[in-house]
Design an enzyme around this catalytic site. Structure first.
Site, PDB file in Angstrom:
ATOM      1  N   LYS A 163       0.871  -1.181   0.000  1.00 50.04           N
ATOM      2  CA  LYS A 163       0.000   0.000   0.000  1.00 50.04           C
ATOM      3  C   LYS A 163       0.909   1.232   0.000  1.00 50.04           C
ATOM      4  O   LYS A 163       1.431   1.653   1.016  1.00 50.04           O
ATOM      5  CB  LYS A 163      -0.896   0.003   1.250  1.00 50.04           C
ATOM      6  N   GLU A 238       8.596   2.196  11.526  1.00 50.91           N
ATOM      7  CA  GLU A 238       9.721   3.126  11.416  1.00 50.91           C
ATOM      8  C   GLU A 238       9.111   4.505  11.228  1.00 50.91           C
ATOM      9  O   GLU A 238       8.401   4.754  10.255  1.00 50.91           O
ATOM     10  CB  GLU A 238      10.621   2.747  10.235  1.00 50.91           C
ATOM     11  N   CYS A 272      13.521  10.810   6.830  1.00 46.59           N
ATOM     12  CA  CYS A 272      13.373  10.584   8.268  1.00 46.59           C
ATOM     13  C   CYS A 272      14.713  10.703   8.981  1.00 46.59           C
ATOM     14  O   CYS A 272      14.764  10.973  10.182  1.00 46.59           O
ATOM     15  CB  CYS A 272      12.721   9.237   8.551  1.00 46.59           C
ATOM     16  N   GLU A 370       9.347  17.409  14.414  1.00 50.06           N
ATOM     17  CA  GLU A 370       9.824  17.059  13.083  1.00 50.06           C
ATOM     18  C   GLU A 370       9.137  17.942  12.049  1.00 50.06           C
ATOM     19  O   GLU A 370       7.913  18.030  12.005  1.00 50.06           O
ATOM     20  CB  GLU A 370       9.547  15.585  12.780  1.00 50.06           C
TER      21      GLU A 370
END
Length: 468
Positions: A163, A238, A272, A370
């Site tokens: 997906k 993650e 990331c 972030e």
């Protein structure tokens, strides 16, 4: 006459030119997802019974197809996500290497013989596939991240349903087509496209999906973890990072500047593992800042397909707005804007100037949240002890790097830094496919991807006791 069912689609948009449609992708129904899961479940038993070297040969053929399609897939990635063509080609080539690495897993050991207390018995371990794997992946690495999930899952005898993020689903279609061209058996590799809130949720909650591997935001990751845990499915998450780089007075400043810019601003900061906090010892702070600003101001921003472009657009309109809001919040909280901070008004797409702040208190959003954009925050510290304390002051622990020529500083950093990926005299955003990857604290579910560590998630250990 039977009326054909009309299939609904959604558009994929070029973030460098938002009026350009890259392609149309099917918005699948929940009934179709159920059919895909059933097909993957039927295929899994047959696939797992193949000798593992034979599964490896299928992966080699998929790598061959990806290599043949490298140029086309890379151009599509740049159009769809915005990263420069050079970066897209590098990522696709990495995808080829990932497939070949895990093709080799078919020839490696999967267990060990264990001494038994019974002299007339043999005891050993082997590994079993989990079943159907749901892989939910983000838009920032639309080739590498899906493949570092798909390849080990297949090598160890699972079937997979990918997906992808809606924003990069055209790229995903072309990647999955490589498996079809490699003549994988029907149902072994599958694509599910549509809204994550519906399609992703359906995969996570389906009783015949044995495990979920996810890369994305902390909010969604935690929801996936809760849902998988409730029904006893295995899960791997993650998630985010707020990655620091430490520059000591013993660093080569030119090397540190180059790596900080590469780690923080390539892919428009949408990694990331991207550098976002730059912690500099006060003895070299002013020199480092001057060198950094001089280098940042030379960055060319534009369409990733143009040869002279160093930094492309943000991948989506929503991400573009989020980054501008984060910059504005930083200003309001009292941080000093040194350069950038605006949209690039001369370009029509989702372009933001590379941005650098200083005098950032570590309680500010610039230090804790972030951003996932081309924004760096500078911090001045007295020495290595304060630098590491500041670097560890985060809910995240994905990657971190240090620049120093002092051996003791290197050893202290590698020992005391709370992150899953530690790099010395190298940018924070480097991940090698043959090494374990994952974070500490809120950056992951504490499992590891890639390398030989991948076997730990994608299989279960079976202990066998045989008595004659």
């Amino acid at each position: 006459m039977t009326q054909m069912k009309t299939r609904t689609t959604f558009q994929s948009i070029n973030p460098a030119r938002p009026t350009e449609v890259v392609g149309h992708v099917e918005d699948q129904s929940l009934e179709e997802i159920a059919e895909i899961v059933a097909r993957a479940k039927r295929a899994q038993l047959r696939w797992s019974k193949l000798p593992s070297p034979e599964r490896g040969m299928y992966l080699h053929r998929a790598a061959d197809q990806l290599q043949l399609q490298l140029e086309d897939i890379s151009i599509t990635m740049t159009k769809e996500m915005g990263k420069t063509l050079a970066e897209a080609k590098g990522e696709t080539a990495r995808g080829v290497a990932i497939l070949r690495y895990f093709a080799g897993e078919g020839m490696r050991e999967i267990g060990q013989v264990i001494p038994s207390t019974d002299a007339d018995a043999v005891m050993y371990t082997t590994r079993c596939p989990l079943g159907v794997i749901g892989a939910i992946t983000p838009w920032n690495f639309p080739v590498a991240i899906p493949l570092w999930k798909i390849a080990p899952a297949l090598a160890y005898g699972n079937t997979v349903i990918l997906k992808p993020a809606e924003e990069t689903s055209v790229t995903a279609q072309k990647v999955i087509a490589c498996f079809q061209e490699a003549q994988f058996p029907e149902g072994v590799v599958n694509l599910a496209t549509g809204q994550g809130s519906e399609i992703g949720k359906a995969l996570v909650e389906h009783p015949h999906v044995s495990a979920i591997t996810f890369t994305g935001s902390n909010l969604v990751g935690k929801q996936i973890g809760h849902s998988a845990l409730e029904r006893g499915a295995k899960y791997q998450l993650e998630m985010g990072g707020k990655n620091p780089v430490i520059v000591t007075k013993n660093a080569d400043l030119d090397v540190a500047v180059e790596a900080t810019i590469s780690g923080g601003l390539k892919s428009t900061g949408q990694k990331c593992t991207a550098t976002s906090r730059v912690i500099v010892e006060e003895d070299v702070y002013d020199d480092f800042k001057e060198k950094l600003l001089n280098a940042v101001e030379k960055i060319t921003v534009g369409d990733g397909l143009k040869a002279n472009t160093w930094m492309g657009p943000l991948a989506t309109k929503a991400q573009f707005q989020n980054v501008l809001e984060a910059i504005d919040k930083g200003k309001k909280e009292g941080a000093t804007l040194l350069t950038g901070g605006n949209r690039v008004s001369s370009l029509d797409g989702y372009f933001v100037e590379p941005t650098v702040f200083e005098t950032v208190d570590h309680s500010m959003s610039l230090a804790q949240e972030e951003i996932f954009g081309p924004v760096l925050a500078l911090f001045r510290v007295a020495g290595i002890k304060e630098a590491i304390e500041l670097a560890n002051d985060s809910i995240y622990g994905l990657s971190a790097s240090i620049f120093t020529t002092n051996i003791q500083e290197m050893l202290t950093f590698t020992s005391d830094m709370q992150a899953g990926l530690i790099r010395v005299n190298a940018e924070s955003a480097g991940v090698e496919l043959q090494a374990p990857f994952g974070g500490m604290k809120n950056s992951s579910s504490h499992s590891r991807e890639q390398g030989r560590a991948a076997i730990e998630f994608f299989t279960s250990v079976k202990t066998v006791f045989v008595k004659g």
